[in-house]
Design a protein around this motif. Sequence first.
Motif, PDB file in Angstrom:
ATOM      1  N   GLY A 194      37.296  78.019  56.259  1.00  0.00           N
ATOM      2  CA  GLY A 194      38.091  77.206  55.353  1.00  0.00           C
ATOM      3  C   GLY A 194      39.580  77.398  55.464  1.00  0.00           C
ATOM      4  N   ILE A 195      40.048  78.232  56.372  1.00  0.00           N
ATOM      5  CA  ILE A 195      41.482  78.494  56.462  1.00  0.00           C
ATOM      6  C   ILE A 195      42.227  77.414  57.234  1.00  0.00           C
ATOM      7  CG2 ILE A 195      41.557  79.821  58.619  1.00  0.00           C
ATOM      8  CD1 ILE A 195      43.361  81.853  57.074  1.00  0.00           C
ATOM      9  N   GLY A 196      41.478  76.556  57.988  1.00  0.00           N
ATOM     10  CA  GLY A 196      42.125  75.444  58.665  1.00  0.00           C
ATOM     11  C   GLY A 196      42.104  75.501  60.173  1.00  0.00           C
ATOM     12  N   LYS A 197      41.122  76.221  60.741  1.00  0.00           N
ATOM     13  CA  LYS A 197      41.060  76.337  62.210  1.00  0.00           C
ATOM     14  C   LYS A 197      40.767  74.979  62.858  1.00  0.00           C
ATOM     15  CE  LYS A 197      37.783  79.384  62.106  1.00  0.00           C
ATOM     16  NZ  LYS A 197      37.693  79.473  60.621  1.00  0.00           N
ATOM     17  N   SER A 198      39.797  74.245  62.302  1.00  0.00           N
ATOM     18  CA  SER A 198      39.423  72.968  62.904  1.00  0.00           C
ATOM     19  C   SER A 198      40.541  71.941  62.774  1.00  0.00           C
ATOM     20  CB  SER A 198      38.136  72.441  62.256  1.00  0.00           C
ATOM     21  OG  SER A 198      37.041  73.299  62.519  1.00  0.00           O
ATOM     22  N   GLU A 199      41.211  71.903  61.610  1.00  0.00           N
ATOM     23  CA  GLU A 199      42.328  70.978  61.438  1.00  0.00           C
ATOM     24  C   GLU A 199      43.462  71.319  62.404  1.00  0.00           C
ATOM     25  OE1 GLU A 199      40.665  72.435  59.107  1.00  0.00           O
ATOM     26  OE2 GLU A 199      39.858  70.846  57.827  1.00  0.00           O
ATOM     27  N   CYS A 200      43.690  72.606  62.602  1.00  0.00           N
ATOM     28  CA  CYS A 200      44.700  73.038  63.576  1.00  0.00           C
ATOM     29  C   CYS A 200      44.316  72.576  64.974  1.00  0.00           C
ATOM     30  CB  CYS A 200      44.842  74.556  63.522  1.00  0.00           C
ATOM     31  SG  CYS A 200      45.901  75.268  64.796  1.00  0.00           S
ATOM     32  N   ALA A 201      43.035  72.743  65.325  1.00  0.00           N
ATOM     33  CA  ALA A 201      42.569  72.325  66.648  1.00  0.00           C
ATOM     34  C   ALA A 201      42.717  70.816  66.820  1.00  0.00           C
ATOM     35  CB  ALA A 201      41.113  72.748  66.843  1.00  0.00           C
ATOM     36  N   LEU A 202      42.404  70.053  65.767  1.00  0.00           N
ATOM     37  CA  LEU A 202      42.518  68.597  65.837  1.00  0.00           C
ATOM     38  C   LEU A 202      43.961  68.179  66.087  1.00  0.00           C
ATOM     39  CD1 LEU A 202      41.220  65.811  65.563  1.00  0.00           C
ATOM     40  CD2 LEU A 202      41.586  65.983  63.081  1.00  0.00           C
ATOM     41  N   GLU A 203      44.894  68.800  65.399  1.00  0.00           N
ATOM     42  CA  GLU A 203      46.307  68.479  65.599  1.00  0.00           C
ATOM     43  C   GLU A 203      46.755  68.811  67.012  1.00  0.00           C
ATOM     44  OE1 GLU A 203      50.272  67.435  65.158  1.00  0.00           O
ATOM     45  OE2 GLU A 203      48.512  66.903  63.965  1.00  0.00           O
ATOM     46  N   LEU A 204      46.285  69.926  67.548  1.00  0.00           N
ATOM     47  CA  LEU A 204      46.656  70.306  68.913  1.00  0.00           C
ATOM     48  C   LEU A 204      46.077  69.337  69.937  1.00  0.00           C
ATOM     49  CD1 LEU A 204      46.249  74.168  68.547  1.00  0.00           C
ATOM     50  CD2 LEU A 204      48.373  72.956  69.033  1.00  0.00           C
ATOM     51  N   VAL A 205      44.840  68.880  69.705  1.00  0.00           N
ATOM     52  CA  VAL A 205      44.242  67.882  70.603  1.00  0.00           C
ATOM     53  C   VAL A 205      45.049  66.584  70.546  1.00  0.00           C
ATOM     54  CG1 VAL A 205      42.223  66.409  70.960  1.00  0.00           C
ATOM     55  CG2 VAL A 205      41.918  68.858  70.558  1.00  0.00           C
ATOM     56  N   ALA A 206      45.470  66.181  69.343  1.00  0.00           N
ATOM     57  CA  ALA A 206      46.266  64.965  69.193  1.00  0.00           C
ATOM     58  C   ALA A 206      47.595  65.080  69.932  1.00  0.00           C
ATOM     59  CB  ALA A 206      46.506  64.677  67.711  1.00  0.00           C
ATOM     60  N   ARG A 207      48.073  66.298  70.148  1.00  0.00           N
ATOM     61  CA  ARG A 207      49.328  66.517  70.873  1.00  0.00           C
ATOM     62  C   ARG A 207      49.134  66.571  72.389  1.00  0.00           C
ATOM     63  NH1 ARG A 207      52.589  71.141  67.353  1.00  0.00           N
ATOM     64  NH2 ARG A 207      52.367  70.120  65.306  1.00  0.00           N
ATOM     65  N   GLY A 208      47.867  66.477  72.824  1.00  0.00           N
ATOM     66  CA  GLY A 208      47.615  66.455  74.258  1.00  0.00           C
ATOM     67  C   GLY A 208      46.984  67.707  74.820  1.00  0.00           C
ATOM     68  N   HIS A 209      46.681  68.683  73.969  1.00  0.00           N
ATOM     69  CA  HIS A 209      46.005  69.886  74.430  1.00  0.00           C
ATOM     70  C   HIS A 209      44.496  69.638  74.453  1.00  0.00           C
ATOM     71  CE1 HIS A 209      49.884  71.757  74.258  1.00  0.00           C
ATOM     72  NE2 HIS A 209      49.993  71.518  72.953  1.00  0.00           N
TER      73      HIS A 209
END
Length: 350
Positions: A194-209
């Motif tokens: 619940g700390i936000g790992k998946s949301e962080c990963a989603l944002e990084l994917v949206a940036r091209g990672h």
Amino acid sequence: MRTGKGGPGGRSSTGRGGCRQAGLESCRESRLDANRGGLTVGELLGTLESRLELQLAPGAADLDRPIVSREIQKPGLVLTGLFDYYQPERVQVFGQSEVRFLAHAGESAAAVVAEYCRRPPPLLVVTRGLAPPEALAAIARQSGTALVASPLATADVIAVLLHHLNARLAPRVTVHGDLLEIHGLGVLVLGESGIGKSECALELVARGHRLVADDVVEIRTQGDRLVGTPTELSRHRLEVRGLGIVDVRHMFGVAAVRESVAIEQVVELVRLEEGGRFDRLGESAQAWEVLGRSRPMFRIPVAPGRNTATLVELAARRELLQRLGINAARELREDVARRIAREDAGGDSP
């Protein structure tokens, strides 16, 4: 795999086919259903059938026999009666010299058959398209050991077997986290649920990672490397609270995912609490250890208003710069030391 023509002693054709004992489908089902931490003969044959053009000799082969060793053995001196060198837990590979020796061994081959039947190996492999000698056929019949032949060169067969065995049987663990490739660097993101790992990963994917795994990461050793992969069910998928399951490959394209990556940096997301102590300069990273390997780890505090994805991306960029010899914290410390030295010497400040 096709069965050899004319029985075990006849020369086999080298065409591609199916797994004879239980059918190719059984081999594939074994590959899917087997425990991912283990490996059976049927699973190995189903995986490498096409690549090695394997053919299964006639007989009731035990395809459920487990393979527990990442090593293979070319018998060599074992065939002369030096059975102390025999490693029955290993896949046995017979090249041209071994096949020719057994074909002309005469009565001495009986001792080899007896020893191999007393302590049967998981699998017998004959290379170079050679016809398995009668001694190997006898071992297969009497012990239920699978006997396969490949038309490929011995060195090529060994290389493929070792690569696959090391990939499947290497020590492994499962951790709760997300794994991404950021600027070519494998970054494992850890943190409580619940700390936000998946949301962080989603944002990084949206940036091209690129996403490798969400929520559950399987880690295995490969030499000195730690290689991370997703589970079969979570491959290419990411869970976002409030939206559910997102298929990253379909939504962002095939370039947004990877099947595996070597873990080179670990970032732990922790809640920012009053009085919490965190590294202000970043001169030295903590060590994260697993499977006897260590990787640098940074603890990043998470709080409303802090852009977690940017901080994780920054940590990856920082690691890449440090590999080029650029270390901002070290440079600051050196600048401060030089200024103090000048002031102590009575010099003017710049």
